[in-house]
Design an enzyme around this catalytic site. Sequence first.
Site, short mmCIF file in Angstrom:
data_model
loop_
_atom_site.label_atom_id
_atom_site.label_comp_id
_atom_site.label_asym_id
_atom_site.label_seq_id
_atom_site.Cartn_x
_atom_site.Cartn_y
_atom_site.Cartn_z
N ARG A 104 121.31 68.74 47.41
CA ARG A 104 119.98 68.68 46.82
C ARG A 104 119.07 69.70 47.51
NH1 ARG A 104 121.13 62.93 47.18
NH2 ARG A 104 121.57 62.21 45.10
N CYS A 119 115.38 70.53 48.74
CA CYS A 119 114.14 69.87 49.10
C CYS A 119 113.06 70.92 49.29
CB CYS A 119 114.31 69.08 50.39
SG CYS A 119 115.53 67.78 50.26
#
Length: 130
Positions: A125, A127
Site C-alpha cells: 500500500r 501511504c
Amino acid sequence: YSQAVQVNNTLHFSAMSKIMRRVINTSKAPAAIGPYSQAVQVDNTLYVSGQLGLDAQTMNFVSDSVVDQAKKALENMGHILEAAGIGYGNVVKTTVLLKSMEDFGKVNDVYSSFFKEPTLTCSVRMCKPT
C-alpha cells in the site's frame, strides 16, 4: 480442542480447550513504542507487529534510504522470528507500506533477498504523508 456432537444435522460443541498465547520480545529488535508487543504467538500462529528501519539501540532510522530502511525492518523482523524459534521460511503473509510506489522495485529487491521461496503473499500500500 472442542468436542462436537451431531444431533439432527446440527453440531453442538463442548467446552473449548485453553488457547496457548505467548508474548515474544527480543532486545535485538526495537522495543514496542506503544501498548503492543513485538509479536504474539497464539497456538501455532505468530503475529508480528509492524517493523520499521529503526536501530534497536538508538531507536533512530538507520538512514534516509528506502533500501537501508527496508533491509533493517526485515532484519528486525528476523530477530523477532528467531526469538519465537522460527525463520523467514515460516512467513506466509506480509504487508508493506510505501511512501511512494516508485520505491516498489527497490523494496521488492530487498524482500527477495530475505524471502527465497515464492510462498509468501504480500500486500503493498502507498501511504501519503498528510
